[in-house]
Design a protein around this motif. Sequence first.
Motif, short mmCIF file in Angstrom:
data_model
loop_
_atom_site.label_atom_id
_atom_site.label_comp_id
_atom_site.label_asym_id
_atom_site.label_seq_id
_atom_site.Cartn_x
_atom_site.Cartn_y
_atom_site.Cartn_z
N ARG A 47 -18.49 10.56 13.73
CA ARG A 47 -17.19 11.14 14.06
C ARG A 47 -17.32 12.64 14.23
O ARG A 47 -17.94 13.32 13.42
CB ARG A 47 -16.20 10.82 12.94
CG ARG A 47 -14.81 11.40 13.14
CD ARG A 47 -13.92 11.02 11.95
NE ARG A 47 -12.86 11.96 11.78
CZ ARG A 47 -11.59 11.72 12.12
NH1 ARG A 47 -11.27 10.58 12.66
NH2 ARG A 47 -10.67 12.63 11.91
N ILE A 79 -13.33 15.04 25.62
CA ILE A 79 -12.59 14.21 24.66
C ILE A 79 -12.59 12.76 25.13
O ILE A 79 -12.83 11.84 24.35
CB ILE A 79 -11.14 14.73 24.52
CG1 ILE A 79 -11.12 16.10 23.82
CG2 ILE A 79 -10.27 13.73 23.75
CD1 ILE A 79 -9.77 16.81 23.89
N ALA A 80 -12.34 12.56 26.41
CA ALA A 80 -12.24 11.21 26.95
C ALA A 80 -13.60 10.52 27.05
O ALA A 80 -13.69 9.30 26.86
CB ALA A 80 -11.60 11.26 28.34
N PRO A 107 -17.50 9.07 22.93
CA PRO A 107 -16.91 8.11 21.98
C PRO A 107 -16.86 8.57 20.52
O PRO A 107 -16.02 8.09 19.77
CB PRO A 107 -17.82 6.87 22.10
CG PRO A 107 -18.68 7.09 23.27
CD PRO A 107 -18.64 8.53 23.65
N ARG A 110 -10.08 10.38 18.11
CA ARG A 110 -8.96 10.12 19.02
C ARG A 110 -7.70 10.77 18.47
O ARG A 110 -6.67 10.15 18.25
CB ARG A 110 -8.74 8.62 19.23
CG ARG A 110 -9.97 7.81 19.55
CD ARG A 110 -10.96 8.46 20.47
NE ARG A 110 -10.52 8.49 21.86
CZ ARG A 110 -11.05 9.28 22.77
NH1 ARG A 110 -12.00 10.11 22.48
NH2 ARG A 110 -10.59 9.24 24.00
N TYR A 111 -7.82 12.07 18.23
CA TYR A 111 -6.77 12.85 17.58
C TYR A 111 -6.84 14.26 18.12
O TYR A 111 -7.92 14.82 18.27
CB TYR A 111 -7.04 12.84 16.07
CG TYR A 111 -6.47 14.00 15.29
CD1 TYR A 111 -5.20 13.92 14.76
CD2 TYR A 111 -7.20 15.17 15.09
CE1 TYR A 111 -4.66 14.98 14.04
CE2 TYR A 111 -6.66 16.23 14.38
CZ TYR A 111 -5.40 16.13 13.86
OH TYR A 111 -4.86 17.18 13.16
N ARG A 125 -3.72 12.28 28.55
CA ARG A 125 -3.41 10.86 28.36
C ARG A 125 -3.87 10.00 29.53
O ARG A 125 -4.15 8.82 29.35
CB ARG A 125 -1.91 10.68 28.10
CG ARG A 125 -1.53 11.09 26.68
CD ARG A 125 -0.06 10.92 26.43
NE ARG A 125 0.23 10.93 25.00
CZ ARG A 125 1.42 11.13 24.50
NH1 ARG A 125 2.46 11.32 25.30
NH2 ARG A 125 1.61 11.11 23.20
N ALA A 141 -7.54 9.76 28.42
CA ALA A 141 -7.75 9.27 27.04
C ALA A 141 -6.42 8.71 26.54
O ALA A 141 -5.75 9.32 25.70
CB ALA A 141 -8.24 10.40 26.14
N ASP A 164 -5.63 6.53 24.48
CA ASP A 164 -5.54 6.19 23.06
C ASP A 164 -5.47 7.41 22.15
O ASP A 164 -5.45 7.27 20.93
CB ASP A 164 -6.74 5.33 22.66
CG ASP A 164 -8.08 6.03 22.87
OD1 ASP A 164 -8.14 6.99 23.69
OD2 ASP A 164 -9.07 5.62 22.25
N ILE A 165 -5.37 8.59 22.72
CA ILE A 165 -5.33 9.81 21.91
C ILE A 165 -4.02 9.89 21.13
O ILE A 165 -2.97 9.55 21.63
CB ILE A 165 -5.51 11.07 22.80
CG1 ILE A 165 -5.86 12.29 21.96
CG2 ILE A 165 -4.29 11.36 23.64
CD1 ILE A 165 -7.30 12.48 21.71
N GLU A 166 -4.10 10.29 19.88
CA GLU A 166 -2.92 10.54 19.05
C GLU A 166 -2.72 12.03 18.95
O GLU A 166 -3.66 12.79 18.70
CB GLU A 166 -3.10 9.94 17.64
CG GLU A 166 -3.07 8.43 17.61
CD GLU A 166 -1.69 7.84 17.91
OE1 GLU A 166 -0.70 8.59 18.00
OE2 GLU A 166 -1.62 6.62 18.06
#
Length: 196
Positions: free
Chosen positions: A45, A64-65, A68, A72-73, A106, A109, A111-113
């Motif tokens: 991570r 970011i995208a 892996p 995802r933040y 978005r 990515a 799934d980004i929070e």
Amino acid sequence: RLADDGVTEITLLGQTVNAYGRGLGKGATLAALLRVLHEIPSLRRLAFITSHPSFLGGELIDAIAGLPKVARYLHLPAQSGSNAVLKAMRRGYTVERYLARLDQLRAKAPDIELHSDFIVGYPGETAADFDATVALVQRVGFAQSYVFKYSPRPGTVAAELPDDVPEAEKERRNAVLLAAQEELTLAKNRALVGTT
């Protein structure tokens, strides 16, 4: 080449961490650093905090995208949903520019929070300005937001401005914005029930 010493998680920390590399020469960017660190074999991570909207560009969005191991933040403080307040804060972007960057992120990515920070009761903030902030929070659907009541800090430009939002109104706005965020957070958490 990086040695693998069993490091499993790295968090890069800075006030405006995504401006990393400015003044260090061509190719020195946060995106480039993420790519190098991503190659550590034991790493699971890779995260970074806190970012400024003005430095969320295409290269960083692609990193970011495309990497892996990158969490995802993204903590990307908006501070306000009002262009007038953002201008008074000297944030260097508009609500429209902020949203356009999020749309770009978005798209690559999904799934980004997203997490944010907000200041309520900034000098000159009107009821309409505050309503625009609530609308921004609801539109973006932040996973979490930190909400603060404005208070003057010596030595800042804002400290020279009249603190014209009454304390009781700051308290009310703070509670309203926190309640809006709590509703979003609860919905996101409920959607995860039954997943691992």
